[in-house]
Design an enzyme around this catalytic site. Structure first.
Site, PDB file in Angstrom:
ATOM      1  N   GLU A   1       0.826  -1.213   0.000  1.00 39.21           N
ATOM      2  CA  GLU A   1       0.000   0.000   0.000  1.00 39.21           C
ATOM      3  C   GLU A   1       0.863   1.267   0.000  1.00 39.21           C
ATOM      4  OE1 GLU A   1      -4.281  -1.370   1.791  1.00 39.21           O
ATOM      5  OE2 GLU A   1      -2.866  -0.520   3.218  1.00 39.21           O
TER       6      GLU A   1
ATOM      7  N   GLU B   1      -6.167  -6.878  -1.530  1.00 36.79           N
ATOM      8  CA  GLU B   1      -6.838  -6.888  -0.232  1.00 36.79           C
ATOM      9  C   GLU B   1      -8.293  -6.479  -0.388  1.00 36.79           C
ATOM     10  OE1 GLU B   1      -5.073  -4.587   2.876  1.00 36.79           O
ATOM     11  OE2 GLU B   1      -3.018  -5.118   2.309  1.00 36.79           O
TER      12      GLU B   1
END
Length: 369
Positions: A168, A272
């Site tokens: 991320e 995710e």
């Protein structure tokens, strides 16, 4: 919350539709199916070491990987931290669990955080051993560390099928040296190139993902991936995070996936996603997510419906994979979130797992091609 928009309803109606293919570069798979049906089970190893039990829908105790495989999982994601105080999710633990993963016929995605603890959009801490290193040394650090973990996995017969160079990394990694400041992607690009080159030197067949949580908007996704592309960064798979309470509607997700797929000519994966099955809390640590999204009640059925719709949207937009984040992380005392205090820190994800607080799987959850 307000109800779904007309566009969102239209996306949901596409659940079984066959979409026409856009003109694609050879790097992009044909649309129509999900080949990477994934689960990030990075906390499962600790849970099992503590004696946690997992039960299938019939109430039979089984290995959690076998239960997930029975629900459709074919790919496991494991994060690796450099030197976490807990000892879990370090290189040695990942090597050990990779053997279990591969022995069960599952593929492996290794998620490099390049930190001793969590790396995400709000924090990208250098590992302590690299804390004084500048960008020149950090390139070497990333290369050597990535190559070491990858070649160690390969040497034991568990070559990773995919790796993420960072987790991320919306505005960079290994802050502050690798942070994107004033739209300057130079330092980040050097680190990403080091990780890519190390992975390919280990095994040319391993796919390299670059992962952001930028599924929230076209502008954010384009800003990041345009930025690294302009610096000559190579990657194989564009990876995004999607949580509906943070990243918006399924219609928006569809638009982002289709855009980045065509814009960069690379396969797309949701690395995710997750959804709560309850608003309740199993321990003294507050839940990370306490609310849901329209049309998805905080129940077993709501969780399963949300996951199905996320998969359908990703599939119809041309993505090749979806990973559920930490489905096995139910409330096991001692399996806390903080690697510096794993024994007592508690679990903020106990309402997001696909196993309830007694370890039984959501009977409706399915990973579908």
């Amino acid at each position: 919350m307000s109800g779904p928009t007309r566009a969102a309803k239209a996306v949901l109606a596409l659940a079984t539709a066959v979409l026409p293919l856009a003109t694609l570069t050879p790097a992009v798979s044909a649309a129509g199916s999900l080949s990477m049906l994934g689960a990030d089970v990075s906390t499962a190893q600790r849970a099992l070491d503590l004696g946690a039990k997992y039960y299938d829908a019939a109430g039979t105790a089984r290995d959690p990987l076998d239960i997930l495989k029975g629900a459709g999982v074919n790919y496991v994601r494991l994060r690796v931290w450099n030197n976490p105080r807990s000892g879990y999710n370090n290189k040695a633990k990942v090597l050990a669990y990779a053997r279990t993963v591969k022995a069960k016929g599952l593929k492996l995605l290794v998620d490099f955080h390049y930190s001793d603890t969590w790396a995400d959009p709000g924090k990208q801490y250098k590992p302590a051993a690299w804390s004084s290193h500048g960008i020149g040394q950090l390139q070497t650090d990333v290369y050597n560390y990535t190559h070491d973990v990858c070649t160690s996995l390969k040497a034991q017969g568990t070559t990773p099928d995919s790796v993420q160079i960072g987790n991320e990394i919306n505005v960079g990694m290994l802050w502050n040296d690798g942070k994107v400041v004033n739209n300057d992607f130079t330092n980040l690009s050097l680190l990403l190139k080091a990780g890519y080159n190390a992975t390919k030197a280990c095994d040319s067949g391993t796919k390299v993902m670059i992962h952001t949580a930028n599924a929230d908007s076209l502008d954010h996704a384009r800003w990041f991936y345009d930025g690294i592309r302009s610096k000559g960064v190579a990657w194989d798979i564009t990876a995004l995070s999607y949580y509906c309470m943070w990243h918006g509607t399924l219609a928006n997700l569809y638009n982002v996936i289709t855009d980045v797929r065509s814009r960069y000519g690379k396969d797309v994966v949701l690395a995710e996603t997750a959804y709560p099955f309850t608003s309740g809390n199993a321990d003294s640590t507050g839940n990370s997510i306490t609310s849901g999204c329209a049309d998805y009640p905080l129940t077993w059925a709501g969780q399963a419906k949300n996951f199905t719709h996320v998969q359908n949207t990703a599939r119809n937009a041309g993505a090749i994979g979806v990973f559920y984040w930490e489905p096995t992380w139910y409330a096991v005392p001692g399996n806390g979130w903080d690697p510096a205090d794993i024994a007592t820190s508690g679990n903020g994800w106990d309402n997001m797992a696909t196993f309830d607080w007694s370890g039984r799987i959501n009977p409706g959850i399915r990973w579908t091609p």
